[in-house]
Design an enzyme around this catalytic site. Sequence first.
Site, short mmCIF file in Angstrom:
data_model
loop_
_atom_site.label_atom_id
_atom_site.label_comp_id
_atom_site.label_asym_id
_atom_site.label_seq_id
_atom_site.Cartn_x
_atom_site.Cartn_y
_atom_site.Cartn_z
N ASP A 245 0.90 -1.12 0.07
CA ASP A 245 0.02 -0.05 -0.13
C ASP A 245 0.95 1.23 0.01
OD1 ASP A 245 -2.57 1.37 0.56
OD2 ASP A 245 -1.74 1.91 2.52
N THR B 102 -3.01 0.18 -4.58
CA THR B 102 -3.58 1.51 -3.75
C THR B 102 -4.66 1.86 -4.07
OG1 THR B 102 -2.72 3.72 -3.19
CG2 THR B 102 -2.10 2.69 -5.21
N ASP C 29 -0.26 5.22 0.67
CA ASP C 29 -0.41 6.13 1.66
C ASP C 29 -0.56 5.76 3.06
OD1 ASP C 29 -0.85 8.20 -0.22
OD2 ASP C 29 -2.68 7.21 -0.83
#
Length: 257
Positions: A16, A124, A18
């Site tokens: 991932d 993401t 963020d």
Amino acid sequence: MVRSVAMPCLQAVFWDVDGTLADTELTGHRLAYNRAFKDCGLNWIWDESLYTDLLSIPGGRQRMQHYSERLGQSLDADLLDRLRVIKQRHYLDVVASGGVQLRPGVQDLLEELSASGVQQWIVTSSGKASVEALLRSLSTDLRDVFQGMVTADDVERHKPNPDPYLRALEFCGVSSDHALALEDSAAGLQSARSANLRCLITPSAWDHDWQLFSECAQCVVDHLGGEQAPTVHHGPTCAQGRITLEYLQLLLSLPLR
């Protein structure tokens, strides 16, 4: 005669972005949203507290739509598209200025996995342009460690749905028993778990759903390494003082939860 069962070999790691790969949210995306709102004549200001609350909604377009509905306002599709484009432009500026940094221990793990031939993919809910901006801010060696990415532009249903991870498994040609997801949020964990992936969680400051993390993740740590050894809140002891390929390999031997 009792035969030992071979441990699955780690072939792919899904990152991932963020809050997991980098600290992008409060010092990156939040600033870009506020600048876009001003450019489009909206009197919205997302301070850290409000933005932290809104992060429970994965995906920027969905987040803005949710907030407008909370205020009883209506944003048409054209304005949402315009906001997204302008926000992306401001995010590029923030990243280019050095405003976004990798989380502790991330660079060491990226380099170790790359040297060992483990596939690394980005998975993401952010758009492709935002991810590419972050990658451009990294050193050349780090830009090349990823075999590909699955972004918000590649699937209709985002996290917590399993679609992003199912698409990543399809792209890399690896079964879920030989892959691992690295996440920071409850939505990301639900997405990975629904795709039958084992998951290591490094929770962001705004997402501490410890019950879900402990029940569903194979490991929960505060970070991946760096100047201080990570604190393991759930999972095997981290004897190496940082999260390594050996540690991730160990997680594959743990049962799905």
